[in-house]
Design a protein around this motif. Structure first.
Motif, PDB file in Angstrom:
ATOM      1  N   GLY A 435       0.777  -0.961  -0.500  1.00  0.00           N
ATOM      2  CA  GLY A 435       0.220   0.219  -0.260  1.00  0.00           C
ATOM      3  C   GLY A 435       0.718   1.132  -0.113  1.00  0.00           C
ATOM      4  N   TYR A 436       2.329   1.047  -0.537  1.00  0.00           N
ATOM      5  CA  TYR A 436       2.734   2.361  -0.763  1.00  0.00           C
ATOM      6  C   TYR A 436       3.706   2.687   0.209  1.00  0.00           C
ATOM      7  CZ  TYR A 436       0.288   2.759  -5.016  1.00  0.00           C
ATOM      8  OH  TYR A 436      -0.371   2.654  -6.003  1.00  0.00           O
ATOM      9  N   VAL A 437       3.773   2.373   1.446  1.00  0.00           N
ATOM     10  CA  VAL A 437       4.641   2.054   2.554  1.00  0.00           C
ATOM     11  C   VAL A 437       5.350   1.692   3.162  1.00  0.00           C
ATOM     12  CG1 VAL A 437       4.170   2.445   5.847  1.00  0.00           C
ATOM     13  CG2 VAL A 437       2.065   2.968   3.800  1.00  0.00           C
ATOM     14  N   LEU A 438       6.544   1.374   4.006  1.00  0.00           N
ATOM     15  CA  LEU A 438       7.009   0.183   3.829  1.00  0.00           C
ATOM     16  C   LEU A 438       6.972   0.099   4.952  1.00  0.00           C
ATOM     17  CD1 LEU A 438      10.025   2.330   2.771  1.00  0.00           C
ATOM     18  CD2 LEU A 438       9.472   0.719   1.419  1.00  0.00           C
ATOM     19  N   ARG A 439       7.303  -1.776   5.570  1.00  0.00           N
ATOM     20  CA  ARG A 439       7.315  -2.094   6.292  1.00  0.00           C
ATOM     21  C   ARG A 439       8.266  -3.845   6.309  1.00  0.00           C
ATOM     22  NH1 ARG A 439       3.272  -3.858   8.686  1.00  0.00           N
ATOM     23  NH2 ARG A 439       3.677  -5.910   9.225  1.00  0.00           N
ATOM     24  N   ILE A 440       8.675  -4.606   7.023  1.00  0.00           N
ATOM     25  CA  ILE A 440       9.336  -5.659   7.010  1.00  0.00           C
ATOM     26  C   ILE A 440       8.604  -6.575   6.524  1.00  0.00           C
ATOM     27  CG2 ILE A 440      11.345  -5.163   8.085  1.00  0.00           C
ATOM     28  CD1 ILE A 440      10.699  -6.007  10.286  1.00  0.00           C
ATOM     29  N   ASP A 441       7.927  -7.948   6.042  1.00  0.00           N
ATOM     30  CA  ASP A 441       7.446  -8.884   6.468  1.00  0.00           C
ATOM     31  C   ASP A 441       8.400  -9.803   6.053  1.00  0.00           C
ATOM     32  OD1 ASP A 441       4.684  -8.260   6.766  1.00  0.00           O
ATOM     33  OD2 ASP A 441       4.129  -7.438   5.295  1.00  0.00           O
ATOM     34  N   PRO A 442       7.427 -11.123   6.546  1.00  0.00           N
ATOM     35  CA  PRO A 442       8.299 -12.768   5.806  1.00  0.00           C
ATOM     36  C   PRO A 442       8.439 -12.912   4.575  1.00  0.00           C
ATOM     37  CG  PRO A 442       6.230 -13.532   7.053  1.00  0.00           C
ATOM     38  CD  PRO A 442       6.500 -11.290   7.284  1.00  0.00           C
ATOM     39  N   VAL A 443       9.526 -12.420   3.717  1.00  0.00           N
ATOM     40  CA  VAL A 443       9.227 -12.744   2.159  1.00  0.00           C
ATOM     41  C   VAL A 443      10.446 -13.738   2.764  1.00  0.00           C
ATOM     42  CG1 VAL A 443       8.930 -12.060   0.388  1.00  0.00           C
ATOM     43  CG2 VAL A 443       8.410 -10.511   2.160  1.00  0.00           C
ATOM     44  N   SER A 444      10.215 -14.648   1.072  1.00  0.00           N
ATOM     45  CA  SER A 444      11.082 -16.099   1.051  1.00  0.00           C
ATOM     46  C   SER A 444      11.398 -16.121  -0.261  1.00  0.00           C
ATOM     47  CB  SER A 444      11.392 -16.708   1.976  1.00  0.00           C
ATOM     48  OG  SER A 444      10.172 -17.314   1.668  1.00  0.00           O
ATOM     49  N   ALA A 445      12.171 -16.653  -1.332  1.00  0.00           N
ATOM     50  CA  ALA A 445      12.278 -17.174  -3.017  1.00  0.00           C
ATOM     51  C   ALA A 445      11.123 -18.241  -2.959  1.00  0.00           C
ATOM     52  CB  ALA A 445      13.035 -17.705  -3.320  1.00  0.00           C
ATOM     53  N   SER A 446      10.340 -18.649  -1.796  1.00  0.00           N
ATOM     54  CA  SER A 446       9.112 -19.218  -1.023  1.00  0.00           C
ATOM     55  C   SER A 446       7.700 -18.821  -1.756  1.00  0.00           C
ATOM     56  CB  SER A 446       9.270 -20.707  -0.841  1.00  0.00           C
ATOM     57  OG  SER A 446       8.739 -19.852   0.544  1.00  0.00           O
ATOM     58  N   SER A 447       7.648 -17.220  -1.512  1.00  0.00           N
ATOM     59  CA  SER A 447       6.821 -16.079  -1.266  1.00  0.00           C
ATOM     60  C   SER A 447       5.957 -16.058  -2.485  1.00  0.00           C
ATOM     61  CB  SER A 447       7.113 -15.033  -0.856  1.00  0.00           C
ATOM     62  OG  SER A 447       7.313 -15.493   0.672  1.00  0.00           O
ATOM     63  N   SER A 448       4.926 -15.465  -2.725  1.00  0.00           N
ATOM     64  CA  SER A 448       4.167 -15.009  -4.056  1.00  0.00           C
ATOM     65  C   SER A 448       4.973 -14.388  -5.111  1.00  0.00           C
ATOM     66  CB  SER A 448       2.793 -14.316  -3.580  1.00  0.00           C
ATOM     67  OG  SER A 448       2.936 -13.187  -3.195  1.00  0.00           O
ATOM     68  N   ALA A 449       4.539 -14.704  -6.442  1.00  0.00           N
ATOM     69  CA  ALA A 449       6.130 -13.434  -6.869  1.00  0.00           C
ATOM     70  C   ALA A 449       5.093 -11.858  -6.502  1.00  0.00           C
ATOM     71  CB  ALA A 449       5.108 -13.195  -8.538  1.00  0.00           C
ATOM     72  N   ALA A 450       3.917 -11.413  -5.699  1.00  0.00           N
ATOM     73  CA  ALA A 450       4.093 -10.154  -6.340  1.00  0.00           C
ATOM     74  C   ALA A 450       4.615  -9.729  -4.631  1.00  0.00           C
ATOM     75  CB  ALA A 450       2.736  -9.825  -5.506  1.00  0.00           C
ATOM     76  N   ASP A 451       4.367 -10.768  -3.883  1.00  0.00           N
ATOM     77  CA  ASP A 451       5.371 -10.202  -2.778  1.00  0.00           C
ATOM     78  C   ASP A 451       7.393 -10.344  -2.746  1.00  0.00           C
ATOM     79  OD1 ASP A 451       2.794 -10.180  -1.546  1.00  0.00           O
ATOM     80  OD2 ASP A 451       3.459 -12.411   0.021  1.00  0.00           O
ATOM     81  N   ARG A 452       7.611 -10.847  -3.538  1.00  0.00           N
ATOM     82  CA  ARG A 452       9.199 -11.373  -3.817  1.00  0.00           C
ATOM     83  C   ARG A 452       9.305 -10.113  -5.020  1.00  0.00           C
ATOM     84  NH1 ARG A 452      10.108 -14.248  -7.906  1.00  0.00           N
ATOM     85  NH2 ARG A 452       8.035 -15.611  -7.914  1.00  0.00           N
ATOM     86  N   GLN A 453       8.435  -9.343  -5.631  1.00  0.00           N
ATOM     87  CA  GLN A 453       8.142  -7.677  -6.021  1.00  0.00           C
ATOM     88  C   GLN A 453       8.167  -7.076  -5.481  1.00  0.00           C
ATOM     89  OE1 GLN A 453       5.647  -8.003  -9.299  1.00  0.00           O
ATOM     90  NE2 GLN A 453       6.671  -9.548 -10.596  1.00  0.00           N
ATOM     91  N   ASP A 454       7.318  -6.945  -4.467  1.00  0.00           N
ATOM     92  CA  ASP A 454       7.428  -5.651  -3.557  1.00  0.00           C
ATOM     93  C   ASP A 454       8.467  -5.485  -2.893  1.00  0.00           C
ATOM     94  OD1 ASP A 454       4.764  -5.380  -4.113  1.00  0.00           O
ATOM     95  OD2 ASP A 454       3.622  -6.109  -2.357  1.00  0.00           O
ATOM     96  N   ALA A 455       9.662  -6.539  -2.122  1.00  0.00           N
ATOM     97  CA  ALA A 455      10.942  -7.033  -2.049  1.00  0.00           C
ATOM     98  C   ALA A 455      11.627  -6.380  -2.058  1.00  0.00           C
ATOM     99  CB  ALA A 455      10.824  -8.093  -0.516  1.00  0.00           C
ATOM    100  N   THR A 456      11.982  -6.240  -3.467  1.00  0.00           N
ATOM    101  CA  THR A 456      12.704  -6.441  -4.374  1.00  0.00           C
ATOM    102  C   THR A 456      13.332  -4.403  -4.857  1.00  0.00           C
ATOM    103  OG1 THR A 456      12.680  -8.208  -4.935  1.00  0.00           O
ATOM    104  CG2 THR A 456      14.125  -6.768  -6.767  1.00  0.00           C
ATOM    105  N   PHE A 457      14.717  -3.985  -5.022  1.00  0.00           N
ATOM    106  CA  PHE A 457      14.859  -2.620  -5.559  1.00  0.00           C
ATOM    107  C   PHE A 457      16.029  -2.863  -6.328  1.00  0.00           C
ATOM    108  CE2 PHE A 457      12.528  -2.471  -1.210  1.00  0.00           C
ATOM    109  CZ  PHE A 457      11.675  -1.916  -1.530  1.00  0.00           C
TER     110      PHE A 457
END
Length: 461
Positions: A435-457
């Motif tokens: 939602g345009y706000v930054l946070r930390i979440d459990p994201v890994s290589a097995s997470s959804s494509a959307a989650d992995r993209q949200d965590a890539t910069f």
């Protein structure tokens, strides 16, 4: 006339031709083997808070992702005329040195016209000499967006610029041998519709002219077998990305491919769009992803020239690379990480205050093998997670704060060429936007494509 005159220029003199036995009598040049690029521009932001109408420079190895020099401050500023410039072009002359030529206009006062262009000479862009203004005509018409090309049949350079005569917008040209004096103005390109922002590349026996059609707002390409005034025929269909576009830049890359840049003057979009092609003779341009390129910070209507590795190194040595970084979102590539009201978030670039997207990336406060992000606008304040949300807080030097503000760089979860940031004290969690706000979440290589993209910069300038 549109409200912004931003044009990437280019080195139109064909280095391949110069590398062969002496175009116009000039010997083979050591700089023919360009491996990098320099970009000349001025700066503007939506509310004008960071606008500067001096000459700025940036460098790039790939011509796509740019590092501003001199901390994005000007390296030269006009002292005559309107004492400001727009639309600077850096052009390599046949002797290997450079000339910089620019519109004599400061700010957004487009109702003010000038008969002149600003000009500097430079050996290697580490210094600028011989500042002067060239008078191009004696009318009340404007003199905007200059571009330079070598006319080998004349043994001269053509200076082409946007000009208004009798209520019509055309491209005019003056020829010169030395950029000290110019010949009489001539009409260069005047079709049945109004045109703006011509850009020229000479490739072998063909001269290419790309321009904006003011009637439909699209970019087009024309070509000529002679390069002479009024000899060009349009051969492409119109191009546009976004709601509006101007200032085409046609660039033959150091590697031999082609790029066509177009400048968006919408304040809510990335400043430039890009098409690529492997065949300049065809009407075949492919839009590039904004993931692939990052123009210099706040850059407007500039120009690109090829440079050698040695020239790249001397420019970096003379002017210095940025002391800050920016973080670009992978799946929203026109968005950058910023702080606003002490909240970490991503927003579409450009925005004001623009410095809220600038960070000192320092060794991790809890682990020097990691990184921490200190705000340029608030020294001593760092991005940290608090109840999983990312905030900008002052360092209280507690172990908890240091750990909350430390991240470890890992290969991008969505793209290994990018970067993801793993939390130091929550090692299964990564920095991401939601939602345009930054946070930390459990994201890994097995997470959804959307989650992995949200965590890539991308770490960029």
């Amino acid at each position: 006339m549109t409200l912004s005159r931003r044009q990437f220029g280019k080195t139109a003199l064909t280095t391949a031709a110069l590398a062969t036995a002496g175009v116009a009598g000039f010997p083979r040049a050591a700089w023919a083997a360009n491996t990098a690029y320099v970009f000349a521009y001025f700066t503007e932001t939506p509310n004008q808070s960071a606008s500067n109408y001096g000459l700025h420079l940036a460098v790039s190895r790939d011509g796509l992702n740019w590092s501003p020099l001199n901390q994005n401050n000007p390296v030269a500023t006009p002292t005559a005329g309107q004492q400001g410039l727009r639309d600077p072009q850096v052009f390599r002359k046949a002797d290997g040195t450079f000339v910089v030529i620019a519109t004599d206009l400061k700010g957004l006062n487009f109702g003010t016209t000038s008969q002149y262009l600003h000009v500097w000479d430079s050996v290697d862009l580490t210094g600028f000499t011989g500042y002067r203004r060239l008078r191009m005509h004696t009318t009340t018409g404007h003199t905007w967006a200059p571009t330079v090309f070598r006319d080998n049949s004349r043994g001269q350079y053509g200076i082409v610029y946007s000009f208004n005569t009798g209520g019509r917008d055309v491209l005019a040209v003056n020829y010169t041998s030395d950029f000290q004096t110019v010949g009489a103005q001539q009409t260069f390109f005047s079709p049945s519709f109004n045109v703006l922002d011509g850009d020229i590349v000479v490739d072998g026996a063909t001269t290419y002219l790309y321009y904006k059609n003011l009637n439909d707002g699209l970019l087009y390409g024309a070509r000529s077998s002679t390069g002479q005034p009024n000899s060009f025929t349009t051969y492409t269909s119109g191009l546009r990305i976004g709601n509006a576009i101007e200032a085409p830049l046609l660039l033959k890359t150091n590697e031999g491919g082609w790029r066509l840049w177009g400048d968006s003057f919408s304040p809510v979009n990335n400043d430039y769009y890009l098409w690529t092609s492997s065949n300049i003779t065809a009407n075949a341009w492919t839009a590039a992803s904004q993931r692939d390129y990052t123009p210099p910070l706040n850059s407007k209507h500039g120009s690109i020239a090829g440079i050698t590795d040695a020239e790249y190194n001397v420019l970096v040595s003379r002017w210095g690379l940025p002391s800050w970084v920016r973080l670009k979102s992978y799946n929203l590539p026109d968005y950058f990480v910023r702080h606003a009201n002490r909240v970490g978030r991503i927003d579409p670039y450009p925005f004001d205050p623009h410095r809220e997207q600038l960070w000192r990336m320092v060794p991790g406060l809890a682990d020097a093998n990691g990184v921490s992000f200190e705000a340029i606008t608030a020294p001593g304040n760092y991005l940290r997670h608090n109840n999983y949300a990312i905030r900008l807080d002052p360092n209280d030097n507690t172990a908890t704060f240091r750990a909350d503000a430390t991240f470890h760089r890992v290969a991008g979860l969505a793209d290994g060429n990018w970067t993801s940031f793993r939390s130091h004290n929550f090692p299964t969690h990564h920095l991401r936007h939601q939602g345009y706000v930054l946070r930390i979440d459990p994201v890994s290589a097995s997470s959804s494509a959307a989650d992995r993209q949200d965590a890539t910069f991308r770490i960029t300038s």
